[in-house]
Design a protein around this motif. Structure first.
Motif, mmCIF file in Angstrom:
data_model
loop_
_atom_site.group_PDB
_atom_site.id
_atom_site.type_symbol
_atom_site.label_atom_id
_atom_site.label_comp_id
_atom_site.label_asym_id
_atom_site.label_seq_id
_atom_site.Cartn_x
_atom_site.Cartn_y
_atom_site.Cartn_z
ATOM 1 N N LEU A 1 -4.704 -3.258 -12.577
ATOM 2 C CA LEU A 1 -4.861 -1.811 -12.676
ATOM 3 C C LEU A 1 -3.767 -1.247 -13.587
ATOM 4 N N HIS A 2 -3.850 0.030 -13.880
ATOM 5 C CA HIS A 2 -2.876 0.677 -14.761
ATOM 6 C C HIS A 2 -2.087 1.683 -13.930
ATOM 7 N N LYS A 3 -0.824 1.370 -13.640
ATOM 8 C CA LYS A 3 -0.016 2.236 -12.773
ATOM 9 C C LYS A 3 0.139 3.636 -13.362
ATOM 10 N N GLY A 4 0.313 3.717 -14.687
ATOM 11 C CA GLY A 4 0.561 5.003 -15.321
ATOM 12 C C GLY A 4 -0.557 6.000 -15.096
ATOM 13 N N VAL A 5 -1.809 5.559 -15.211
ATOM 14 C CA VAL A 5 -2.921 6.490 -15.080
ATOM 15 C C VAL A 5 -3.060 6.950 -13.629
ATOM 16 N N HIS B 1 -0.872 10.652 -7.908
ATOM 17 C CA HIS B 1 -0.468 9.765 -6.819
ATOM 18 C C HIS B 1 0.993 9.361 -7.063
ATOM 19 N N ALA B 2 1.894 10.290 -6.775
ATOM 20 C CA ALA B 2 3.293 10.155 -7.201
ATOM 21 C C ALA B 2 4.016 9.005 -6.518
ATOM 22 N N ARG B 3 3.559 8.580 -5.366
ATOM 23 C CA ARG B 3 4.250 7.519 -4.631
ATOM 24 C C ARG B 3 3.717 6.130 -4.977
ATOM 25 N N PHE B 4 2.714 6.059 -5.829
ATOM 26 C CA PHE B 4 2.118 4.761 -6.146
ATOM 27 C C PHE B 4 3.058 3.951 -7.041
ATOM 28 N N THR B 5 3.371 2.739 -6.627
ATOM 29 C CA THR B 5 4.213 1.865 -7.455
ATOM 30 C C THR B 5 3.551 0.534 -7.778
ATOM 31 N N HIS C 1 0.013 -2.482 -6.762
ATOM 32 C CA HIS C 1 -0.830 -3.123 -5.752
ATOM 33 C C HIS C 1 -0.030 -3.522 -4.509
ATOM 34 N N THR C 2 1.104 -4.177 -4.736
ATOM 35 C CA THR C 2 1.855 -4.787 -3.635
ATOM 36 C C THR C 2 2.245 -3.749 -2.593
ATOM 37 N N GLU C 3 2.835 -2.653 -3.046
ATOM 38 C CA GLU C 3 3.292 -1.626 -2.123
ATOM 39 C C GLU C 3 2.110 -0.863 -1.511
ATOM 40 N N TYR C 4 1.023 -0.692 -2.266
ATOM 41 C CA TYR C 4 -0.166 -0.027 -1.737
ATOM 42 C C TYR C 4 -0.761 -0.837 -0.584
ATOM 43 N N LEU C 5 -0.819 -2.141 -0.755
ATOM 44 C CA LEU C 5 -1.331 -3.002 0.304
ATOM 45 C C LEU C 5 -0.415 -2.987 1.520
ATOM 46 N N ARG C 6 0.884 -2.976 1.281
ATOM 47 C CA ARG C 6 1.836 -2.883 2.394
ATOM 48 C C ARG C 6 1.549 -1.655 3.244
ATOM 49 N N ASP C 7 1.419 -0.508 2.600
ATOM 50 C CA ASP C 7 1.214 0.732 3.337
ATOM 51 C C ASP C 7 -0.162 0.769 4.001
ATOM 52 N N ALA C 8 -1.181 0.279 3.300
ATOM 53 C CA ALA C 8 -2.533 0.289 3.859
ATOM 54 C C ALA C 8 -2.649 -0.598 5.090
ATOM 55 N N CYS C 9 -1.882 -1.679 5.106
ATOM 56 C CA CYS C 9 -1.927 -2.610 6.237
ATOM 57 C C CYS C 9 -0.893 -2.281 7.308
ATOM 58 N N GLY C 10 -0.041 -1.293 7.047
ATOM 59 C CA GLY C 10 0.913 -0.851 8.049
ATOM 60 C C GLY C 10 1.991 -1.859 8.380
ATOM 61 N N VAL C 11 2.438 -2.624 7.388
ATOM 62 C CA VAL C 11 3.520 -3.578 7.630
ATOM 63 C C VAL C 11 4.808 -3.049 6.998
ATOM 64 N N GLU C 12 5.944 -3.490 7.535
ATOM 65 C CA GLU C 12 7.228 -2.973 7.078
ATOM 66 C C GLU C 12 7.637 -3.536 5.728
#
Length: 349
Positions: free
Chosen positions: A124-128, A134-138, A140-151
């Protein structure tokens, strides 16, 4: 005894203006053994890109929960997600940022609901996505972390072991695996992020998931220092003495097998990598340039610490190649094969 069905893998098609859709189509055209891939994306986009590239791929739209057919070359099941705006190869459209995130949500839900044994993500393209608000998007990795509710999750890239068999003596004979203590941070923030607590979490996840997903009975992990020459005894920085070394010693007391902290400029040589199951680098560009030099296009990105299997390609959206037919599906092929192996070891459906 019946042979178990090949695992279903959800393949998100990534940034629609990039090479992701055509990589998924190329893989479907040639066929994928040992798994049942399902594309997650817009069927119209996939049909247009297939026609433009002359790829003979039959798209089969599936409803949620509908059985996924056995894989065969030239057929691609699709879980449909609608584009928000028309797409031209190589031209980003901010309106489609939510489309990209929805494909991820569909794949995550399928994995968590038992409809897929794992997910494989095209770039994906983080910039777009950031430009869309979506200012907090950094990533795939961090998005999956938050979606799965893991620390905590851990980004690890791994080369295809077959690549090393083709190059005797080159970077060792086994797959090279490089995990990261920090991921998408500006360099000036990295030192402050290297804390005892973070290293404890990252190394415990890395050790546990090397056992769970990769079948390593007792992982041996080599740990990079943060500073040149691993701090040169405190003369080039004190993070090794004050944070990294004490943390490694504490974890050795828990039974982890850890080498280091070692100077990163000499760790990545065959002598030091022999017998090592993974390397932990302190930051993104400390470890990944070496891995990509050793195996770019024949490596995959893995997210550890999740309750599901997730792999990805080792490259970006390549907007300049989109629609030309010159994109190489090699990394996606490795990512799919690795996800299938991980799902089999971890008991995925």
């Amino acid at each position: 005894m019946a042979t178990p069905a090949a695992p279903v893998l959800a393949l998100t098609s990534g940034e629609p203006a990039g090479i992701g859709p055509e990589l998924v189509l190329m893989l479907a055209a040639e066929g994928v053994a040992g798994t049942r891939p399902v594309a997650v994306g817009d069927p119209g986009l996939l049909a247009e890109r297939a026609a433009a590239l002359g790829l003979a791929v039959e798209l089969v739209e599936l409803a949620p929960g509908e059985a996924v057919p056995a894989a065969r070359p030239g057929r691609l099941p699709v879980w449909p997600v609608a584009l928000r705006a028309p797409v031209r190869p190589g031209v980003l459209e901010v309106a489609n940022a939510d489309y990209v995130l929805e494909t991820l949500d569909v794949a995550i839900h399928a994995c968590r609901a038992g409809q897929a044994a794992g997910m494989v993500t095209a770039p994906l393209h983080k910039g777009v996505i950031l430009d869309a608000g979506h200012a907090r998007f950094t990533g795939h990795t961090e998005y999956l972390r938050d979606a799965c509710g893991v620390e905590e999750v851990v980004m690890m890239l791994a080369t295809d072991a077959a690549l090393h068999a083709e190059r005797p003596g080159w970077m060792g004979s086994a797959a090279l695996r490089v995990a990261l203590a920090t991921t998408h941070l500006p360099l000036r923030e990295v030192a402050d992020a290297i804390t005892r607590e973070r290293l404890m979490r990252v190394l415990r996840i890395l050790d546990a998931d090397l056992m769970r997903w990769f079948g390593v009975a007792r992982p041996r992990i080599a740990v990079c220092g943060l500073n040149p020459h691993a701090g040169e005894g405190g003369h080039l920085g004190r993070e090794e003495l004050e944070v990294i070394e004490p943390t490694l010693e504490a974890l050795r007391g828990e039974g982890l097998t850890l080498d280091g902290p070692l100077p990163a400029d000499t760790l990545f040589t065959p002598r030091h990598l022999t017998g090592v199951d993974a390397v932990l680098a302190m930051y993104h560009d400390q470890g990944l340039p070496v891995l990509k030099y050793a195996g770019f296009g024949r490596a995959a990105n893995i997210t550890l610490g999740l309750p599901l299997v997730r792999t990805s390609v080792d490259h970006g959206t390549a907007l300049d190649l989109a629609g030309t037919g010159r994109a190489d599906p090699g990394s996606l092929r490795v990512a799919v094969a690795l996800a299938a192996q991980m799902a089999a070891r971890g008991g995925g459906n």
